[in-house]
Design an enzyme around this catalytic site. Structure first.
Site, short mmCIF file in Angstrom:
data_model
loop_
_atom_site.label_atom_id
_atom_site.label_comp_id
_atom_site.label_asym_id
_atom_site.label_seq_id
_atom_site.Cartn_x
_atom_site.Cartn_y
_atom_site.Cartn_z
N GLN A 163 0.80 -1.22 0.00
CA GLN A 163 0.00 0.00 0.00
C GLN A 163 0.83 1.27 0.00
OE1 GLN A 163 -4.02 -0.04 1.80
NE2 GLN A 163 -3.07 1.24 3.36
N GLU A 205 -2.89 9.39 -1.03
CA GLU A 205 -2.06 10.03 -0.02
C GLU A 205 -0.93 10.87 -0.61
OE1 GLU A 205 -1.03 6.84 2.62
OE2 GLU A 205 -3.07 6.73 3.43
N ASP A 242 4.36 0.04 4.17
CA ASP A 242 3.07 -0.39 4.71
C ASP A 242 2.53 -1.46 3.78
OD1 ASP A 242 0.53 -0.80 5.66
OD2 ASP A 242 -0.22 1.22 5.26
N GLU A 285 4.91 -1.80 8.34
CA GLU A 285 3.57 -1.70 8.93
C GLU A 285 2.68 -2.81 8.38
OE1 GLU A 285 -0.25 1.29 8.58
OE2 GLU A 285 1.76 2.14 8.42
N ASP A 312 -1.21 -1.80 12.75
CA ASP A 312 -2.31 -0.90 12.43
C ASP A 312 -3.63 -1.65 12.56
OD1 ASP A 312 -4.15 0.90 11.39
OD2 ASP A 312 -3.38 0.82 9.35
N LYS A 337 -4.49 6.02 14.89
CA LYS A 337 -5.45 6.70 14.02
C LYS A 337 -6.65 7.12 14.86
CE LYS A 337 -4.28 4.21 9.74
NZ LYS A 337 -4.72 3.13 8.81
N ARG A 366 -5.39 9.42 7.61
CA ARG A 366 -6.12 8.40 6.86
C ARG A 366 -6.07 8.77 5.38
NH1 ARG A 366 -8.92 4.55 10.08
NH2 ARG A 366 -8.61 3.34 8.17
N SER A 367 -6.43 7.84 4.53
CA SER A 367 -6.36 8.12 3.09
C SER A 367 -7.39 9.17 2.68
CB SER A 367 -6.55 6.84 2.29
OG SER A 367 -7.76 6.20 2.64
N LYS A 388 2.93 9.93 10.50
CA LYS A 388 2.73 9.44 9.13
C LYS A 388 1.59 10.24 8.53
CE LYS A 388 1.12 5.28 6.76
NZ LYS A 388 0.61 3.91 6.97
#
EC number: 4.2.1.11
Length: 428
Positions: A163, A205, A242, A285, A312, A337, A366-367, A388
């Site tokens: 990702q 992102e 990630d 991650e 995560d 998050k 978050r995205s 991040k």
């Protein structure tokens, strides 16, 4: 004068063009706190539940008018008159009002918007910067950023299984220099992609989303970009990945479509370990699926002394699950998050638990983001040491970097950049 006199919510739009919720909290003094809530694309099964309308005639069912109604009605009535400086009590009140295990009745998005707005209002009422209000006088550490350079998985329309491929400027003297480094490496990577006739369109992102033939190609090109930008791979700029492996874990195996592989947990760990040997990777991650606790144990035993292993999906910013992971010696870091758990208090508790156990805490976006910059203040306020928050493009990502630069300026000579010390759980 810090009593809450009004709470107003509205539906706004996030960085993916989807609806999200924003809340205003007004105090008796006239001070206003405003916060908006992000949303993820790769959502773990353990996350608190964001409330969506399900009306396919509006925003393909993704509207949040029900959440807005819950804030303007039930939540507003419950917290009216409460002291905004009593964050723990207000969050406890919101959790009890919802009454469900995962905030599914009122919606974690509704609850979080109010929780964050309360904190912002209280900070303004106290005449303190938000990071200082959250953390007190010892809040002075600027976090090392994990900067997304290449997007894959559900964050991009390409074939990459992983990702995110990120750079981590841990060898720079300040946050300002780390941001400059990230921007320069990002620019160099754009040039390299152009030379290869690869697209420089970006994903959710802000990282590039080219169509590589294999996952590993991304790593080689990032190392080249670091070097050609004038930085030392490893000592000045490390790499983070990630995997978001829950997305390609099916029937007990890890299916890497772009590589044409179907691997057991042990084989996939070998796959990741081979990358660690060849590239300056310091952080992985979700290297194993949230469903594969035995695999997480193997990964931690194999790489946990030398690589930051960030949980995560497996932890979901939830102290109950994190405690279980700590007791089983699974992972050595947690991704934080705010919308995974749904209140500021629970977020801060997760960071504290991680630190007490010797785990690191990486505060994350978050995205689907908004212009809200509160995660930057949370990262500094808690001395979390790592953040991040995407690439060096898209204003929804840059807003957080710019807030960190402002905080660094505000701290002046007191400011300290975490650098390599942010990875305190690893052996040198």
């Amino acid at each position: 004068m810090s009593a809450i006199v009004d709470v107003i919510a509205r539906e706004i739009i996030d960085s993916r063009g989807n609806p999200t919720i924003e809340a205003d909290v007004l105090l008796e003094s006239g001070v206003l706190g405003r916060a908006s809530v992000p949303s993820g694309a790769s959502v773990g099964t353990r996350e608190a539940v964001e409330l969506r309308d399900g009306d396919t005639q509006r925003y393909y069912g993704k509207g949040v008018l029900k959440a807005v109604e819950n804030v303007n009605g039930e939540i507003s009535e419950e917290i009216m008159g409460l002291d905004a400086t009593e964050q723990c009590f207000i969050d406890k009140t919101l959790i009890e009002l919802d009454g469900s295990e995962n905030k599914s009745r009122l919606g974690a998005n509704a609850i979080l918007a109010v929780s964050l707005a309360v904190a912002k209002a209280a900070a303004e009422e106290s005449s303190l910067p938000l990071y200082r209000y959250l953390g007190g006088t010892n809040s002075k550490w600027l976090p090392v950023p994990m900067m997304n350079l290449i997007n894959g998985g559900v964050h991009a329309n390409n074939r990459l299984d992983m990702q995110e491929f990120m750079i981590i400027p841990l060898g720079l003297p300040s946050l300002r220099e780390a941001v400059r480094c990230g921007a320069e490496v990002f620019g160099k990577l754009r040039t390299l992609l152009h030379k290869k006739n690869l697209p420089t369109t970006v994903g959710d992102e802000g990282g590039f989303a080219p169509g590589f033939a294999h996952n590993e190609e991304a790593l080689g090109l990032i190392v080249q970009a670091i070097d050609e930008a004038g930085y030392q791979p490893g000592s000045e700029v490390a790499i983070g990945v990630d995997c978001a492996s829950s997305e390609f874990f099916r029937d007990g195996k890890y299916h890497l479509a772009v590589d044409g592989l179907s691997l057991t947990s042990a084989q996939f760990i070998d796959y990741l370990a081979s990358w660690v040997e060849k590239y300056p990777i310091i952080s992985i991650e979700d290297g194993i699926s949230e469903q594969d606790w035995d695999g997480w144990k193997l990964l931690t035993e194999r790489l946990g002394q030398t690589v930051q292993l960030v949980g995560d999906d497996i932890f979901a910013t939830n102290t109950k699950i994190l405690k279980k992971g700590i007791n089983r010696n699974i992972a050595n870091s947690i991704l934080i998050k705010i919308n995974q758990i749904g209140t500021l208090t629970e977020t801060l508790n997760a960071i504290e638990m991680a630190k007490c156990a010797g785990y690191t805490a990486v505060v994350s976006h978050r995205s689907g983001e908004t212009e809200d910059t509160m995660i930057a203040d949370i990262a500094v306020g808690t001395n979390a040491l790592q953040i991040k928050t995407g690439s060096l493009s898209r204003s929804d990502r840059l807003a957080k970097y710019n807030q960190l630069l402002r905080i660094e300026e505000d701290l002046g000579d007191v400011a300290q950049y975490a650098g390599r010390s942010a990875f305190y759980q690893l052996k040198p």
